[in-house]
Motif scaffolding. Structure first.
Motif, PDB file in Angstrom:
ATOM      1  N   ILE A   1       0.759  -1.138  -0.046  1.00  0.00           N
ATOM      2  CA  ILE A   1       0.031   0.110   0.091  1.00  0.00           C
ATOM      3  C   ILE A   1       0.913   1.376  -0.036  1.00  0.00           C
ATOM      4  N   ALA A   2       2.124   1.241  -0.026  1.00  0.00           N
ATOM      5  CA  ALA A   2       3.011   2.322  -0.139  1.00  0.00           C
ATOM      6  C   ALA A   2       2.862   2.644  -1.512  1.00  0.00           C
ATOM      7  N   ASN A   3       2.329   2.051  -2.260  1.00  0.00           N
ATOM      8  CA  ASN A   3       2.075   2.792  -3.699  1.00  0.00           C
ATOM      9  C   ASN A   3       0.417   2.552  -4.167  1.00  0.00           C
ATOM     10  N   GLY A   4      -0.338   2.399  -2.807  1.00  0.00           N
ATOM     11  CA  GLY A   4      -1.784   2.564  -3.057  1.00  0.00           C
ATOM     12  C   GLY A   4      -2.481   1.427  -3.037  1.00  0.00           C
ATOM     13  N   GLN A   5      -3.610   1.293  -2.441  1.00  0.00           N
ATOM     14  CA  GLN A   5      -4.494   0.140  -2.712  1.00  0.00           C
ATOM     15  C   GLN A   5      -4.961  -0.027  -3.987  1.00  0.00           C
ATOM     16  N   ARG A   6      -5.072  -1.140  -4.627  1.00  0.00           N
ATOM     17  CA  ARG A   6      -5.432  -1.211  -5.986  1.00  0.00           C
ATOM     18  C   ARG A   6      -6.525  -2.397  -6.153  1.00  0.00           C
ATOM     19  N   ILE A   7      -6.277  -3.546  -5.573  1.00  0.00           N
ATOM     20  CA  ILE A   7      -7.248  -4.586  -5.886  1.00  0.00           C
ATOM     21  C   ILE A   7      -8.669  -4.441  -5.684  1.00  0.00           C
ATOM     22  N   ALA A   8      -9.541  -4.636  -6.417  1.00  0.00           N
ATOM     23  CA  ALA A   8     -10.821  -4.703  -6.342  1.00  0.00           C
ATOM     24  C   ALA A   8     -11.613  -6.043  -6.167  1.00  0.00           C
ATOM     25  N   GLU A   9     -11.075  -6.724  -6.826  1.00  0.00           N
ATOM     26  CA  GLU A   9     -11.328  -8.176  -6.804  1.00  0.00           C
ATOM     27  C   GLU A   9     -10.341  -9.317  -7.319  1.00  0.00           C
TER      28      GLU A   9
ATOM     29  N   ILE B   1      -8.253  -6.004  -0.549  1.00  0.00           N
ATOM     30  CA  ILE B   1      -7.220  -6.578   0.229  1.00  0.00           C
ATOM     31  C   ILE B   1      -6.753  -5.349   1.249  1.00  0.00           C
ATOM     32  N   GLY B   2      -5.946  -4.414   0.679  1.00  0.00           N
ATOM     33  CA  GLY B   2      -5.367  -3.384   1.427  1.00  0.00           C
ATOM     34  C   GLY B   2      -4.309  -3.966   2.133  1.00  0.00           C
ATOM     35  N   HIS B   3      -4.086  -3.234   3.403  1.00  0.00           N
ATOM     36  CA  HIS B   3      -2.819  -3.718   4.179  1.00  0.00           C
ATOM     37  C   HIS B   3      -2.885  -5.155   4.350  1.00  0.00           C
ATOM     38  N   LYS B   4      -3.911  -5.731   4.613  1.00  0.00           N
ATOM     39  CA  LYS B   4      -4.147  -7.206   5.142  1.00  0.00           C
ATOM     40  C   LYS B   4      -5.307  -7.833   4.643  1.00  0.00           C
ATOM     41  N   LYS B   5      -5.572  -9.298   4.326  1.00  0.00           N
ATOM     42  CA  LYS B   5      -6.933  -9.926   4.035  1.00  0.00           C
ATOM     43  C   LYS B   5      -6.387 -11.300   4.637  1.00  0.00           C
ATOM     44  N   ILE B   6      -7.081 -11.652   5.493  1.00  0.00           N
ATOM     45  CA  ILE B   6      -7.285 -13.189   6.049  1.00  0.00           C
ATOM     46  C   ILE B   6      -8.305 -13.857   5.311  1.00  0.00           C
ATOM     47  N   ASP B   7      -8.051 -14.860   4.260  1.00  0.00           N
ATOM     48  CA  ASP B   7      -9.191 -15.807   3.675  1.00  0.00           C
ATOM     49  C   ASP B   7      -8.860 -17.043   4.397  1.00  0.00           C
ATOM     50  N   ARG B   8     -10.072 -17.309   5.005  1.00  0.00           N
ATOM     51  CA  ARG B   8     -10.288 -18.866   5.316  1.00  0.00           C
ATOM     52  C   ARG B   8     -10.828 -19.484   4.334  1.00  0.00           C
ATOM     53  N   VAL B   9     -10.696 -20.601   4.051  1.00  0.00           N
ATOM     54  CA  VAL B   9     -10.953 -21.475   2.759  1.00  0.00           C
ATOM     55  C   VAL B   9     -11.258 -22.817   3.272  1.00  0.00           C
TER      56      VAL B   9
ATOM     57  N   CYS C   1      -5.544 -11.343  -9.653  1.00  0.00           N
ATOM     58  CA  CYS C   1      -6.395 -10.369  -9.326  1.00  0.00           C
ATOM     59  C   CYS C   1      -7.173 -10.158 -10.579  1.00  0.00           C
ATOM     60  N   LEU C   2      -8.503 -10.083 -10.278  1.00  0.00           N
ATOM     61  CA  LEU C   2      -9.378  -9.872 -11.595  1.00  0.00           C
ATOM     62  C   LEU C   2      -9.867  -8.384 -11.813  1.00  0.00           C
ATOM     63  N   LYS C   3      -9.982  -7.626 -11.030  1.00  0.00           N
ATOM     64  CA  LYS C   3      -9.968  -6.159 -11.096  1.00  0.00           C
ATOM     65  C   LYS C   3      -9.071  -5.261 -10.363  1.00  0.00           C
ATOM     66  N   SER C   4      -8.537  -4.266 -11.039  1.00  0.00           N
ATOM     67  CA  SER C   4      -7.724  -3.205 -10.254  1.00  0.00           C
ATOM     68  C   SER C   4      -8.566  -1.683 -10.488  1.00  0.00           C
ATOM     69  N   VAL C   5      -8.375  -0.970  -9.295  1.00  0.00           N
ATOM     70  CA  VAL C   5      -8.996   0.427  -9.730  1.00  0.00           C
ATOM     71  C   VAL C   5      -7.700   1.246 -10.184  1.00  0.00           C
ATOM     72  N   ALA C   6      -6.687   0.914 -10.258  1.00  0.00           N
ATOM     73  CA  ALA C   6      -5.471   1.747 -10.768  1.00  0.00           C
ATOM     74  C   ALA C   6      -4.244   0.975 -11.341  1.00  0.00           C
ATOM     75  N   GLY C   7      -4.171   0.454 -12.422  1.00  0.00           N
ATOM     76  CA  GLY C   7      -3.069  -0.146 -12.779  1.00  0.00           C
ATOM     77  C   GLY C   7      -2.745  -1.472 -12.180  1.00  0.00           C
ATOM     78  N   THR C   8      -1.652  -2.021 -12.268  1.00  0.00           N
ATOM     79  CA  THR C   8      -1.115  -3.484 -11.810  1.00  0.00           C
ATOM     80  C   THR C   8      -1.024  -3.474 -10.433  1.00  0.00           C
ATOM     81  N   PRO C   9      -1.785  -4.393  -9.971  1.00  0.00           N
ATOM     82  CA  PRO C   9      -1.498  -4.573  -8.379  1.00  0.00           C
ATOM     83  C   PRO C   9       0.066  -4.808  -7.969  1.00  0.00           C
TER      84      PRO C   9
END
Length: 204
Positions: free
Chosen positions: A120-128, A164-172, A184-192
């Motif tokens: 996230i030093a370069n921004g939060q980008r992932i949307a999906e 995702i942002g700073h951290k995402k914990i996914d239990r599967v 990454c399926l969707k990004s709000v700003a360029g390559t994640p």
């Protein structure tokens, strides 16, 4: 209920005045006692696990000390988080600028938790995004299992892979595999940019 395509970004906040002990903010004689370890761990997944900070709220009593039962509960909580997350099966600890990141586990192992962090030093980008495992010669999608512990309902209305942002914990759902893949399926700003990925087999 944030909008990943919104105009403004803000740090995720959480209110935990009733989440670690009863009685709300501050100490209340006869009405301040810790909640269960299960409830504390659920709090962790619903805050840190969704990119926020956890405000544990440890109020001093009329002696100026945190009550002993709340101290013990906090110690148990810390020990349980350490047990769950101190020994990953595999990690990726370098910034990768790409839409796909693969991790080789070395051998087939059980997997049920994946922790992902953006740079996230370069921004939060992932949307999906999606998480996948290698089985029978092809990639298959992990089934999300973000449920309350010891309950049969999710802690959010749409259980899936969004920001995702700073951290995402996914239990599967537990699977046995020797490779996992982040896409990454969707990004709000360029390559994640992925800062790290850690893979776990956590038993409840």
């Amino acid at each position: 209920a944030g909008n990943p395509y919104g105009k403004f970004w803000r740090v995720r906040e959480c209110t935990t005045h009733w989440a670690f002990h009863s009685g709300g903010w501050f100490w209340h004689p006869g009405n301040t006692y810790p909640l269960s370890l299960c409830e504390h761990v659920n709090l962790y997944y619903r805050t840190v696990g969704l990119g926020a900070n956890t405000i544990i709220n440890l109020p001093p009593d009329n002696r100026g000390l945190v009550p002993e039962d709340i101290v013990k509960a906090a110690e148990r909580f810390g020990a349980e988080i350490k047990r769950r997350f101190s020994d990953p099966i595999a990690t990726m600890d370098q910034v990768i600028k790409d839409t796909i990141v693969e991790i080789d586990l070395g051998k087939a192992q059980k997997v049920n938790t994946i922790v992902t962090m953006e740079n996230i030093a370069n921004g939060q980008r992932i949307a999906e995004y999606t998480l996948e495992y290698w089985r029978d010669g092809k990639w298959k999608r992990f089934k999300p299992m973000n449920y309350y512990l010891n309950a049969n309902h999710p802690y959010r209305s749409s259980v899936g892979y969004e920001t995702i942002g700073h951290k995402k914990i996914d239990r599967v759902a537990t699977v046995k595999t020797d490779r996992i893949r982040f896409r990454c399926l969707k990004s709000v700003a360029g390559t994640p940019e992925i800062r790290s990925i850690a893979v776990y087999n956590i038993y409840e």
